[in-house]
Design an enzyme around this catalytic site. Structure first.
Site, short mmCIF file in Angstrom:
data_model
loop_
_atom_site.label_atom_id
_atom_site.label_comp_id
_atom_site.label_asym_id
_atom_site.label_seq_id
_atom_site.Cartn_x
_atom_site.Cartn_y
_atom_site.Cartn_z
N SER A 1 43.98 26.12 -25.91
CA SER A 1 44.42 25.26 -24.81
C SER A 1 45.89 24.97 -25.00
CB SER A 1 43.64 23.94 -24.85
OG SER A 1 44.22 22.98 -23.99
N PRO B 1 44.62 27.76 -21.67
CA PRO B 1 44.78 27.26 -20.30
C PRO B 1 45.29 25.82 -20.27
CG PRO B 1 42.50 27.98 -20.73
CD PRO B 1 43.20 27.81 -22.04
N GLY B 2 45.90 25.48 -19.13
CA GLY B 2 46.15 24.07 -18.79
C GLY B 2 44.93 23.58 -18.02
N ASN C 1 34.04 30.49 -26.30
CA ASN C 1 34.47 29.58 -25.24
C ASN C 1 33.86 28.19 -25.36
OD1 ASN C 1 35.21 28.88 -22.28
ND2 ASN C 1 32.97 28.76 -22.30
N GLY D 1 29.00 29.14 -24.61
CA GLY D 1 29.31 28.15 -23.55
C GLY D 1 29.36 28.79 -22.18
N ASP E 1 22.98 25.38 -30.29
CA ASP E 1 24.16 24.53 -30.41
C ASP E 1 25.10 25.20 -31.42
OD1 ASP E 1 25.97 22.57 -31.26
OD2 ASP E 1 24.53 20.94 -31.02
N VAL F 1 41.92 23.11 -15.82
CA VAL F 1 41.01 23.98 -15.07
C VAL F 1 39.88 23.08 -14.56
CG1 VAL F 1 39.57 26.06 -15.17
CG2 VAL F 1 41.42 25.76 -16.85
N LYS G 1 42.35 22.19 -30.80
CA LYS G 1 42.89 23.38 -30.13
C LYS G 1 44.08 23.95 -30.91
CE LYS G 1 39.79 23.68 -26.99
NZ LYS G 1 38.82 24.78 -27.02
N TYR H 1 41.18 16.04 -29.86
CA TYR H 1 40.97 17.23 -29.02
C TYR H 1 42.16 18.18 -29.19
CZ TYR H 1 40.41 20.45 -25.17
OH TYR H 1 40.30 21.62 -24.45
P1 NDP Z 1 32.61 23.04 -19.19
O1 NDP Z 1 32.18 21.69 -19.64
O2 NDP Z 1 32.41 23.40 -17.76
O3 NDP Z 1 31.88 24.16 -20.09
C1 NDP Z 1 31.73 23.99 -21.46
C2 NDP Z 1 30.69 24.98 -21.96
O4 NDP Z 1 30.57 24.83 -23.38
C3 NDP Z 1 29.33 24.73 -21.36
O5 NDP Z 1 28.72 25.96 -21.07
C4 NDP Z 1 28.57 24.02 -22.48
O6 NDP Z 1 27.20 24.38 -22.42
C5 NDP Z 1 29.21 24.68 -23.71
N1 NDP Z 1 29.06 23.88 -24.91
C6 NDP Z 1 29.58 22.67 -25.19
N2 NDP Z 1 29.19 22.26 -26.39
C7 NDP Z 1 28.39 23.24 -26.89
C8 NDP Z 1 27.68 23.40 -28.10
N3 NDP Z 1 27.69 22.47 -29.05
N4 NDP Z 1 26.96 24.54 -28.28
C9 NDP Z 1 26.93 25.50 -27.33
N5 NDP Z 1 27.60 25.40 -26.17
C10 NDP Z 1 28.31 24.28 -25.96
O7 NDP Z 1 34.13 23.17 -19.60
P2 NDP Z 1 35.18 24.38 -19.53
O8 NDP Z 1 34.61 25.58 -18.91
O9 NDP Z 1 36.41 23.80 -18.96
O10 NDP Z 1 35.42 24.58 -21.08
C11 NDP Z 1 35.30 25.82 -21.73
C12 NDP Z 1 36.33 25.89 -22.84
O11 NDP Z 1 37.64 25.89 -22.27
C13 NDP Z 1 36.31 24.74 -23.84
O12 NDP Z 1 36.51 25.27 -25.14
C14 NDP Z 1 37.50 23.87 -23.42
O13 NDP Z 1 38.03 23.13 -24.48
C15 NDP Z 1 38.45 24.96 -22.96
N6 NDP Z 1 39.51 24.53 -22.07
C16 NDP Z 1 39.23 23.87 -20.90
C17 NDP Z 1 40.26 23.47 -20.06
C18 NDP Z 1 40.02 22.70 -18.82
O14 NDP Z 1 40.96 22.07 -18.29
N7 NDP Z 1 38.82 22.73 -18.25
C19 NDP Z 1 41.65 23.78 -20.39
C20 NDP Z 1 41.84 24.45 -21.64
C21 NDP Z 1 40.80 24.83 -22.43
P3 NDP Z 1 25.95 23.41 -22.69
O15 NDP Z 1 26.33 22.04 -22.20
O16 NDP Z 1 24.85 24.05 -21.92
O17 NDP Z 1 25.75 23.48 -24.15
C1 8X3 Z 2 42.15 21.14 -21.58
C2 8X3 Z 2 43.49 20.96 -20.97
O1 8X3 Z 2 45.42 19.34 -20.66
O2 8X3 Z 2 43.16 18.50 -20.31
O3 8X3 Z 2 42.27 21.77 -22.81
O4 8X3 Z 2 43.96 18.95 -22.53
S1 8X3 Z 2 44.02 19.36 -21.13
#
Ligand code: NDP
Ligand code: 8X3
Length: 252
Positions: A140, A183-184, A87, A9, A60, A186, A157, A153
């Protein structure tokens, strides 16, 4: 010799920010995501800026066959993986449990749980062979405490939390560290994905407070990955100053 980090990711948000900080610090990168063109853009830009090599593996993570095919066929030089950042993940929808769309549940479970397991299982033989490694799982605060309309969701986590604890035990004999980063809020593409492209709903997610940035999390991950060999941060919960947990956020 440069160390190598595998980031799932890495096409946006936290994963992309990790790619930048690890490249800046001289790590070679294996970057994954479904969007091949984004991976290629990141490779071109980071290889031009830093003296590192980058290998793109578009697939994927929820496709078990593709995960094993791509990882098992990595060129020998790219099999020396020091750090795996699991990630890739997403949230889909904010419905109550009785209204939820079941295919959304399935996609979250397939990506956030099964995808993390497949990628780990495929990469572990390389780490076990070297008797060292570090797996960093993206959990998370949603895994600590369920919140309204978070149902599956939050459950995925929570599973990442338990899987991290279990991996830590089973991998002790192989000297592999396991860290769960929790994280919270982001600000990334996360909300836009959760609300399926509805920009108005997505932008409301971060209104009235200053969320974390992807770089905040990437810096923390880099810190965890840079500690001495005998030190392992098992888990870290990180929120912005306005957020106490998944339920309580102080808004202006
Ligand atoms: P983004 O949507 O910006 O990034 C998500 C990444 O995951 C992208 O690069 C996407 O790439 C990739 N991805 C999603 N599904 C797939 C798949 N099936 N196969 C391969 N890659 C995949 O979100 P974040 O950076 O915020 O999220 C990253 C991680 O952090 C996640 O696990 C999320 O649950 C976690 N998180 C996020 C928080 C937030 O508030 N943003 C808080 C806590 C945790 P592509 O679409 O190119 O496949
Ligand atoms: C992402 C953080 O609070 O949106 O894991 O679920 S929250």
């Amino acid at each position: 010799m440069n160390k190598t980090v595998f980031i799932s990711g890495a096409t946006s948000g936290i994963g992309k920010a990790c790619a930048v900080i690890f490249a800046k610090n001289g790590y070679n990168l294996i970057i994954n995501g479904r969007r091949k063109e984004k991976l290629e853009e990141i490779k071109t830009s980071l290889e031009a800026s830093y003296k590192v090599k980058i290998h793109c593996v578009p697939f994927d993570v929820s496709n078990r066959e593709a995960v094993f095919k791509k990882i098992e066929s990595l060129p020998a030089a790219w099999q020396e993986i020091d750090i795996l950042i699991n990630n890739a993940g997403l949230a889909l929808g904010r419905e109550l449990v009785d209204d939820a769309i079941m295919s959304d549940w399935e996609t979250m479970i397939d990506t956030n749980i099964n995808g993390l397991l497949y990628v780990s299982k495929a990469i572990l033989p390389f780490m076990i062979k070297n008797n060292k490694g570090h797996i960093i799982n993206m959990g998370s605060i949603a895994g600590d405490q369920a919140y309204e309309r978070g149902n599956v969701y939050c459950a995925t986590k929570s599973a990442v939390d338990t899987i991290s604890k279990a991996m830590r035990i089973d991998l002790l004999p192989h000297r592999i560290k396991v860290t769960n980063i929790k994280p919270g809020a982001v600000e990334t593409e996360f909300a836009l994905v959760r609300f399926k492209g509805d920009e108005e709903k997505a932008s409301k997610t971060y209104q009235g407070f200053t969320p974390l940035s992807p770089e905040d999390i990437a810096n923390t991950i880099f810190y965890c990955a840079s500690l001495p060999d005998n030190v392992c941060i098992n888990e870290l919960s990180i929120t912005c100053l306005s957020q106490a947990n998944g339920v309580y956020t102080f808004k202006d």
